[in-house]
Motif scaffolding. Sequence first.
Motif, PDB file in Angstrom:
ATOM      1  N   SER A   1       0.769  -1.145   0.031  1.00 56.64           N
ATOM      2  CA  SER A   1       0.042  -0.121  -0.207  1.00 56.64           C
ATOM      3  C   SER A   1       0.839   1.365  -0.001  1.00 56.64           C
ATOM      4  CB  SER A   1      -0.938   0.113   1.239  1.00 56.64           C
ATOM      5  OG  SER A   1      -0.234  -0.164   2.418  1.00 56.64           O
TER       6      SER A   1
ATOM      7  N   TYR B   1      13.573  -5.209  16.640  1.00 49.21           N
ATOM      8  CA  TYR B   1      13.559  -5.296  15.095  1.00 49.21           C
ATOM      9  C   TYR B   1      14.588  -5.941  14.432  1.00 49.21           C
ATOM     10  CZ  TYR B   1      13.119  -3.236  10.313  1.00 49.21           C
ATOM     11  OH  TYR B   1      13.288  -3.076   9.004  1.00 49.21           O
TER      12      TYR B   1
ATOM     13  N   SER C   1      11.377   5.719   2.896  1.00 53.39           N
ATOM     14  CA  SER C   1       9.777   5.240   2.942  1.00 53.39           C
ATOM     15  C   SER C   1       9.101   5.901   4.110  1.00 53.39           C
ATOM     16  CB  SER C   1       9.849   3.914   3.286  1.00 53.39           C
ATOM     17  OG  SER C   1      10.308   3.547   4.276  1.00 53.39           O
TER      18      SER C   1
HETATM   19  P1  NDP Z   1       6.270   1.141   5.391  1.00 55.46           P
HETATM   20  O1  NDP Z   1       6.088   1.369   6.936  1.00 55.46           O
HETATM   21  O2  NDP Z   1       6.687   2.363   4.514  1.00 55.46           O
HETATM   22  O3  NDP Z   1       5.341   0.060   4.554  1.00 55.46           O
HETATM   23  C1  NDP Z   1       4.780  -1.157   5.392  1.00 55.46           C
HETATM   24  C2  NDP Z   1       3.945  -1.818   4.282  1.00 55.46           C
HETATM   25  O4  NDP Z   1       3.837  -3.150   5.095  1.00 55.46           O
HETATM   26  C3  NDP Z   1       2.619  -1.305   4.288  1.00 55.46           C
HETATM   27  O5  NDP Z   1       2.083  -1.565   3.030  1.00 55.46           O
HETATM   28  C4  NDP Z   1       1.572  -2.021   5.346  1.00 55.46           C
HETATM   29  O6  NDP Z   1       0.147  -1.938   5.226  1.00 55.46           O
HETATM   30  C5  NDP Z   1       2.264  -3.152   5.375  1.00 55.46           C
HETATM   31  N1  NDP Z   1       2.053  -3.999   6.528  1.00 55.46           N
HETATM   32  C6  NDP Z   1       2.265  -3.957   7.792  1.00 55.46           C
HETATM   33  N2  NDP Z   1       1.851  -4.569   8.653  1.00 55.46           N
HETATM   34  C7  NDP Z   1       1.115  -5.459   7.840  1.00 55.46           C
HETATM   35  C8  NDP Z   1       0.579  -6.941   8.057  1.00 55.46           C
HETATM   36  N3  NDP Z   1       0.333  -7.154   9.235  1.00 55.46           N
HETATM   37  N4  NDP Z   1       0.195  -7.535   7.086  1.00 55.46           N
HETATM   38  C9  NDP Z   1       0.233  -6.956   5.722  1.00 55.46           C
HETATM   39  N5  NDP Z   1       0.844  -5.919   5.544  1.00 55.46           N
HETATM   40  C10 NDP Z   1       1.232  -5.136   6.659  1.00 55.46           C
HETATM   41  O7  NDP Z   1       7.861   0.259   5.438  1.00 55.46           O
HETATM   42  P2  NDP Z   1       9.032   0.263   4.063  1.00 55.46           P
HETATM   43  O8  NDP Z   1       8.455   0.037   2.783  1.00 55.46           O
HETATM   44  O9  NDP Z   1       9.674   1.046   4.496  1.00 55.46           O
HETATM   45  O10 NDP Z   1       9.491  -1.347   4.548  1.00 55.46           O
HETATM   46  C11 NDP Z   1       9.178  -2.456   3.597  1.00 55.46           C
HETATM   47  C12 NDP Z   1      10.196  -3.487   4.255  1.00 55.46           C
HETATM   48  O11 NDP Z   1      11.518  -3.171   3.774  1.00 55.46           O
HETATM   49  C13 NDP Z   1       9.898  -3.850   5.447  1.00 55.46           C
HETATM   50  O12 NDP Z   1       9.989  -5.263   5.731  1.00 55.46           O
HETATM   51  C14 NDP Z   1      10.947  -3.366   6.225  1.00 55.46           C
HETATM   52  O13 NDP Z   1      11.436  -3.934   7.497  1.00 55.46           O
HETATM   53  C15 NDP Z   1      12.230  -3.468   5.380  1.00 55.46           C
HETATM   54  N6  NDP Z   1      13.057  -2.356   5.262  1.00 55.46           N
HETATM   55  C16 NDP Z   1      13.081  -0.853   5.178  1.00 55.46           C
HETATM   56  C17 NDP Z   1      14.152  -0.135   5.282  1.00 55.46           C
HETATM   57  C18 NDP Z   1      13.944   1.450   5.121  1.00 55.46           C
HETATM   58  O14 NDP Z   1      15.011   2.034   5.289  1.00 55.46           O
HETATM   59  N7  NDP Z   1      12.657   1.960   4.824  1.00 55.46           N
HETATM   60  C19 NDP Z   1      15.446  -0.366   5.898  1.00 55.46           C
HETATM   61  C20 NDP Z   1      15.455  -1.876   6.193  1.00 55.46           C
HETATM   62  C21 NDP Z   1      14.569  -2.748   5.963  1.00 55.46           C
HETATM   63  P3  NDP Z   1      -0.842  -0.885   5.446  1.00 55.46           P
HETATM   64  O15 NDP Z   1      -0.211   0.379   5.076  1.00 55.46           O
HETATM   65  O16 NDP Z   1      -2.170  -1.268   5.038  1.00 55.46           O
HETATM   66  O17 NDP Z   1      -0.772  -1.063   7.064  1.00 55.46           O
END
Ligand code: NDP
Length: 258
Positions: free
Chosen positions: A27, A166, A201
């Motif tokens: 999303s 985390y 993000s």
């Molecule tokens: P965001 O918080 O921007 O997005 C997270 C997404 O995960 C949203 O679409 C959210 O959906 C969804 N989500 C959360 N909980 C659930 C659930 N229980 N079931 C289904 N969907 C869920 O995170 P990022 O885009 O930054 O992160 C994406 C991945 O990258 C993650 O695994 C994160 O740990 C990893 N990461 C990111 C980093 C960064 O610098 N941004 C660094 C290292 C790792 P909704 O909006 O509907 O709640």
Amino acid sequence: MPVPSFVKKVRIMENSKIKTAIVTGASRGIGKAIAIKLAANGYQVIVNYANRAHEAQQVVALIEQAGGRAIIVQADVSKFQEFEKLFNIAEKTYGSVDVLINNAGVSKLSSIADSDDELFDHLFNINVRGTVNGLNLAAKRLSQGGRIVNFSSTAVATSTPGMGLYVGTKAAVEAITKVFVKELRGRQITVNMIAPGLIKSEMFFEGKSTEQIAQMEKLSPLERFGEVGEIADAVAYLVSKDAAWVNGQLIRVNGGVA
Ligand code: NDP
């Protein structure tokens, strides 16, 4: 004259069937960028979300405007039956699932001293159980020759204070993935991991002060933050034919910070 190998490759790509990809947590943030990138590359995409239905719908609208195919499916990845729904709907709509991107994840800054049962369960349920649910289903239902990409974090390498739980969830994902790769022997499915770092993000900015963000921007030798699209590019490579021999690997996409 023999046909050069790249010509054969183009033909194979032209003849290959349209593939379907499930992208969890699409999303917003990195997942959104991956969904859009894979759709642009010709995949039919399941745009999964947990809470933000409107944002997920907008991702599908963007894909459709560009001529791609996608549907939204609400599912909390930490609940097995809800993850199963993603596979059920994908198979019913598009026939099969070829690619699983276990991107959904949550993060919250807290020292280990300040963490509690609720935070532990929240992070481990979504980041670890959510990924394991996807792997369990993919082992049984992903097409032969499929692709899986799991999400770790560069914080596992940097041991950043305030990210202990985390980091624990992502270290668990890394360890589980290494075993899973071997359990898939014979299926011709590759399983790899991306460990993003310093990606602009929504998650990245949450809970950080303006000063903290300004300091972090210079951490990478490239002296900038990464873009969500730069993670999507790495995922697109891992699911492509070009990455057929890349299996069981962790790729840190972080501008060289660790
Ligand atoms: P965001 O918080 O921007 O997005 C997270 C997404 O995960 C949203 O679409 C959210 O959906 C969804 N989500 C959360 N909980 C659930 C659930 N229980 N079931 C289904 N969907 C869920 O995170 P990022 O885009 O930054 O992160 C994406 C991945 O990258 C993650 O695994 C994160 O740990 C990893 N990461 C990111 C980093 C960064 O610098 N941004 C660094 C290292 C790792 P909704 O909006 O509907 O709640």
